[in-house]
Design a protein around this motif. Structure first.
Motif, short mmCIF file in Angstrom:
data_model
loop_
_atom_site.label_atom_id
_atom_site.label_comp_id
_atom_site.label_asym_id
_atom_site.label_seq_id
_atom_site.Cartn_x
_atom_site.Cartn_y
_atom_site.Cartn_z
N SER A 143 32.48 39.29 34.47
CA SER A 143 32.69 38.91 33.04
C SER A 143 32.18 40.18 31.84
O SER A 143 31.51 40.70 32.34
CB SER A 143 31.68 37.72 32.91
OG SER A 143 30.46 37.97 33.13
N LYS A 144 32.41 40.01 30.79
CA LYS A 144 31.98 40.68 29.68
C LYS A 144 30.46 40.81 29.61
O LYS A 144 29.76 41.86 29.52
CB LYS A 144 32.59 40.47 28.17
CG LYS A 144 34.04 40.56 28.12
CD LYS A 144 34.09 42.24 27.96
CE LYS A 144 35.62 42.39 27.49
NZ LYS A 144 35.74 44.02 27.18
N GLU A 145 30.06 39.50 29.83
CA GLU A 145 28.55 39.48 29.78
C GLU A 145 27.67 40.27 30.78
O GLU A 145 26.64 40.66 30.65
CB GLU A 145 28.10 37.78 29.94
CG GLU A 145 26.59 37.77 30.00
CD GLU A 145 26.54 36.02 30.13
OE1 GLU A 145 25.08 35.70 29.87
OE2 GLU A 145 27.23 35.33 29.91
#
Length: 296
Positions: A202-204
């Motif tokens: 994920s981007k996170e």
């Protein structure tokens, strides 16, 4: 020696008497003749005896044509001026301008008969250009002093920052060595962050991996080399290592600079970061920390 014929003219100036030459007023020598084509106008000056120093002074030379030129001059001393052969030179060539004669009036009030004589001292040209020089000088001096003060304050600030950092190291104190603490934090990140799982992250998680490994690197530098890496920018970190740990900087300075630049680019382009990008940065960070520790 080239011979030129010149005549004296007095340019009209509002508020001044026509054709009256006073101390400091511009006069014009309108000259005609065969001028050398290679005359160096930047170096032109009158060839004068010492006693003629204040009686005529060259201000400007300007060609009107190949055989005509205007010479702007002035006088700094009152009296009847007669020069049998005024010569102009650029240091290599000398031109004869012929005989020059004119009278210069004093700008001081005329003295009453019997009054003690007031000696007139020669003075230089005046005008806006001369008045601006002191202001420019003071502005440059003020800027220089300001820069020196700024550099001194910055130096003191960094010394205080380093001293405070040594006191705050207790906040990061651990029973583990700097390298062991780095490995512990790195293994913990590998267990919980999907960047290390070999799948799409994920981007996170991508951003978290970048931020956490950057903090691990700077915490290692802080504890191992006592440099305020968590507070200072990259340039100051490298500068401090070079000053206090020259051997470390000699062997790893370029690699550390490259790695810090990778982090900087990553933070600036977070939206385009991929799993492999931060994984490569994280791996490079671990390898560099281990190499630096082995040398220490």
């Amino acid at each position: 020696m080239a011979t030129i014929q010149c005549k004296v003219e007095v340019p009209a100036v509002e508020g001044l008497n026509e054709n009256e030459i006073t101390v400091g007023r511009e006069i014009l020598l309108a000259c005609e003749g065969e001028f050398p084509k290679n005359l160096d106008q930047e170096k032109l000056h009158f060839v004068l005896k010492p006693e003629m120093k204040y009686k005529i002074h060259l201000l400007k030379f300007e060609f009107r044509s190949s055989t005509a030129a205007d010479i702007t001059a002035t006088a700094y001393k009152a009296g009847e001026i007669q020069i049998d052969d005024l010569q102009l030179s650029d240091g290599t060539q000398t031109l004869s301008l012929g005989a020059i004669q004119y009278g210069v009036q004093s700008v001081l009030p005329k003295q009453a008969p019997g009054a003690p004589e007031v000696k007139q001292e020669p003075f230089g040209p005046f005008g806006p250009a001369q008045l601006s020089v002191p202001m420019l000088y003071w502005a440059m001096l003020a800027a220089f002093i300001g820069l020196v003060i700024l550099l001194v304050v910055a130096k003191i600030y960094r010394v205080v920052q380093r001293r405070n950092m040594l006191q705050r190291l207790k906040e990061h104190d651990s029973a583990l060595s700097p390298l062991a603490q780095f490995h512990q934090s790195f293994r913990k990140l590998q267990r919980i962050n999907s960047v290390f799982f070999g799948v799409a992250a994920s981007k996170e998680d991508i951003q978290t991996c970048l931020e956490d490994t950057n903090k691990m690197l700077k915490l290692f530098l802080t504890r191992r080399y006592q440099v305020p890496a968590l507070e200072w920018n990259d340039r100051l970190i490298l500068k401090d290592l070079k000053k206090h740990h020259p051997k470390v900087h000699q062997h790893f300075g370029d690699d550390l600079k490259k790695l810090l630049n990778e982090y900087s680019r990553g933070f600036q382009d977070k939206e385009n970061l991929k799993e492999q990008d931060v994984l490569n940065i994280a791996t490079s960070t671990r390898h560099l920390v281990e190499e630096m520790e082995r040398m220490s």
